[in-house]
Design a protein around this motif. Structure first.
Motif, PDB file in Angstrom:
ATOM      1  N   LYS A   1      53.923   7.485 -66.859  1.00  0.00           N
ATOM      2  CA  LYS A   1      54.469   8.845 -66.857  1.00  0.00           C
ATOM      3  C   LYS A   1      55.417   9.015 -65.670  1.00  0.00           C
ATOM      4  O   LYS A   1      55.020   8.827 -64.519  1.00  0.00           O
ATOM      5  N   LEU A   2      56.658   9.345 -65.964  1.00  0.00           N
ATOM      6  CA  LEU A   2      57.644   9.602 -64.918  1.00  0.00           C
ATOM      7  C   LEU A   2      57.821  11.106 -64.789  1.00  0.00           C
ATOM      8  O   LEU A   2      58.070  11.794 -65.776  1.00  0.00           O
ATOM      9  N   MET A   3      57.720  11.612 -63.573  1.00  0.00           N
ATOM     10  CA  MET A   3      57.853  13.066 -63.402  1.00  0.00           C
ATOM     11  C   MET A   3      58.244  13.390 -61.973  1.00  0.00           C
ATOM     12  O   MET A   3      58.084  12.577 -61.056  1.00  0.00           O
ATOM     13  N   SER A   4      58.774  14.585 -61.808  1.00  0.00           N
ATOM     14  CA  SER A   4      59.081  15.064 -60.467  1.00  0.00           C
ATOM     15  C   SER A   4      57.799  15.552 -59.809  1.00  0.00           C
ATOM     16  O   SER A   4      56.796  15.797 -60.478  1.00  0.00           O
ATOM     17  N   MET A   5      57.844  15.703 -58.500  1.00  0.00           N
ATOM     18  CA  MET A   5      56.658  16.195 -57.797  1.00  0.00           C
ATOM     19  C   MET A   5      56.291  17.602 -58.254  1.00  0.00           C
ATOM     20  O   MET A   5      55.112  17.950 -58.331  1.00  0.00           O
ATOM     21  N   HIS A   6      57.308  18.400 -58.581  1.00  0.00           N
ATOM     22  CA  HIS A   6      57.038  19.769 -59.029  1.00  0.00           C
ATOM     23  C   HIS A   6      56.186  19.785 -60.301  1.00  0.00           C
ATOM     24  O   HIS A   6      55.378  20.689 -60.511  1.00  0.00           O
ATOM     25  N   ASN A   7      56.403  18.783 -61.160  1.00  0.00           N
ATOM     26  CA  ASN A   7      55.718  18.769 -62.454  1.00  0.00           C
ATOM     27  C   ASN A   7      54.349  18.124 -62.423  1.00  0.00           C
ATOM     28  O   ASN A   7      53.717  17.964 -63.460  1.00  0.00           O
ATOM     29  N   THR A   8      53.857  17.735 -61.235  1.00  0.00           N
ATOM     30  CA  THR A   8      52.547  17.087 -61.153  1.00  0.00           C
ATOM     31  C   THR A   8      51.409  18.079 -60.939  1.00  0.00           C
ATOM     32  O   THR A   8      50.240  17.688 -61.002  1.00  0.00           O
ATOM     33  N   LYS A   9      51.739  19.329 -60.695  1.00  0.00           N
ATOM     34  CA  LYS A   9      50.698  20.316 -60.391  1.00  0.00           C
ATOM     35  C   LYS A   9      49.661  20.382 -61.512  1.00  0.00           C
ATOM     36  O   LYS A   9      50.004  20.477 -62.685  1.00  0.00           O
ATOM     37  N   GLY A  10      48.385  20.321 -61.124  1.00  0.00           N
ATOM     38  CA  GLY A  10      47.300  20.438 -62.084  1.00  0.00           C
ATOM     39  C   GLY A  10      46.972  19.149 -62.809  1.00  0.00           C
ATOM     40  O   GLY A  10      46.043  19.114 -63.615  1.00  0.00           O
ATOM     41  N   LEU A  11      47.715  18.066 -62.542  1.00  0.00           N
ATOM     42  CA  LEU A  11      47.477  16.791 -63.218  1.00  0.00           C
ATOM     43  C   LEU A  11      46.827  15.795 -62.272  1.00  0.00           C
ATOM     44  O   LEU A  11      46.988  15.886 -61.057  1.00  0.00           O
TER      45      LEU A  11
END
Length: 401
Positions: A229-239
């Protein structure tokens, strides 16, 4: 991941190769190699030729189809006859494509403005020019402002093509208006071509490489579970994930600007969020020397790495394929020399300047510095860098370079 055949999915954002500007770039290089690519032809013509709408585009495509079909039928019949008979295909004559035949049918297209006709002819002329370049046995392209290590790679041709077709300039205007970074994405696309040779075979292989993404993109929930899974730091919340890798922990990249306390604090918070997503293993990476098609230079580790307690991490220095364990305090000393691209320096005679390039020379380094006041660039060999003073209190954005 594409090179290694590793499935991946971009979470919370558009997949790179599906972005509008990247699809334009792919359409361009595809049309150069394959003039029968009607989808690429339509995309580029409708987007980059003023005065040409979808109806006229349909008419042009339909007329070209008819001409090509008729031409191919004649050639096919000619190929069945023996040499010397009437109707034999002349040696070297090939079946036509959209790029070749469009100029021949424009006179039959009614109510197409002179300006639109001129624009379309210029478009075709540029495509043919680029085709002649890449089909040539010896390719010569004038390059400026790129890394010399990549001047013989396919990236030079693609960068040249994007300039010639005004795709860069079109998206630059959009970036300035909408505060986006589409030109940056195009440059990253160019950067992916640096490992391919600058010839027709290299371009064909590169297009095949791009098609591989279809097999590696997430298609269903099952593959999602088995994908990176590639994602920005902003999109990691709750994961949460068993393994988390945080990349690009370098000064000037993250944090991007360590002179703005508010920005640093926000990025420190994001750093905390990213690190606490890991359940079992957390990997933090920092490049010593970052290389791209447009610029290369030494990097310093992010300040956030030094804020971690020594006993909480294992630190490894990796170079030339060898890995050795070091202390966190040694990290800065193993990261290369002290100068980095975009760093501000001061010279007693030349004034303030920006480091534009840091290049290794026989195990040492040389600097290319652009001095603002005299608007000149100077090269400093290792023994002369002592005349430069690093100004960490000034960023290059404070000056108009």
């Amino acid at each position: 991941f594409l090179n290694r055949g590793i499935p991946y999915v971009v979470v919370g954002g558009m997949e790179f190769y599906q972005r509008e500007e990247i699809r334009d770039a792919i359409a361009l290089i595809s049309l150069i190699t394959n003039g029968k690519d009607e989808v690429a032809f339509r995309r580029l013509v409708l987007k980059y030729i003023d005065g040409l709408g979808s109806k006229k585009c349909d008419e042009i495509v339909n007329r070209v189809r008819s001409v090509i079909l008729e031409k191919n039928e004649v050639l096919d019949r000619g190929q069945t006859r023996s040499e010397g008979e009437k109707g034999v295909t002349p040696k070297g004559e090939e079946k036509s494509d959209f790029v070749v035949k469009v100029p021949e049918i424009l006179k039959d297209v009614k109510r197409l403005s002179k300006q639109a006709t001129l624009n379309l002819l210029q478009f075709i002329e540029k495509i043919l020019l680029l085709r002649n370049i890449i089909f040539s046995d010896k390719i010569e392209i004038e390059v400026k402002g790129v890394n010399e290590d990549f001047i013989n790679t396919l990236a030079v041709f693609i960068d040249h093509a994007l300039n010639i077709m005004d795709i860069y300039s079109s998206y630059k205007d959009q970036d300035d208006k909408d505060k986006t970074d589409k030109v940056g994405n195009l440059r990253e696309f160019v950067n992916t071509a640096t490992s391919y040779e600058c010839n027709l075979q290299g371009l064909t292989t590169f297009l095949e490489y791009i098609e591989l993404r279809e097999e590696l993109e997430n298609k269903d929930g099952i593959r999602y579970e088995k994908s990176v899974k590639l994602m920005s730091m902003h999109n990691t919340k709750g994961l949460e994930f068993k393994n988390v890798i945080v990349t690009g922990l370098e000064k000037g990249l993250f944090p991007r600007n360590d002179f703005d306390p508010n920005e640093v604090e926000e990025e420190r918070r994001l750093m905390y969020v990213a690190c606490t997503r890991a359940q079992d293993n957390l990997f933090l990476t920092s490049c010593r020397y970052r290389t791209s098609f447009y610029s290369s230079g030494y990097c310093l580790p992010s300040m956030f790495l030094y804020e971690i307690k020594e006993e909480l991490v294992d630190v490894y220095d990796v170079r030339f394929g060898e890995k050795r364990k070091i202390s966190l305090s040694m990290l800065n000393r193993t990261s290369g020399q002290k100068y980095s691209v975009n760093m501000c320096v001061e010279h007693k005679d030349y004034g303030f300047g920006r480091v534009e390039e840091v290049r290794e020379m026989k195990g040492e380094y040389a600097l290319l510095v652009h001095f603002f006041e005299m608007d000149q660039k100077k090269v400093f060999l290792p023994e002369y860098t002592k005349d430069l003073t690093i100004r960490r209190d000034i960023t290059f954005k404070d000056y108009d370079a």
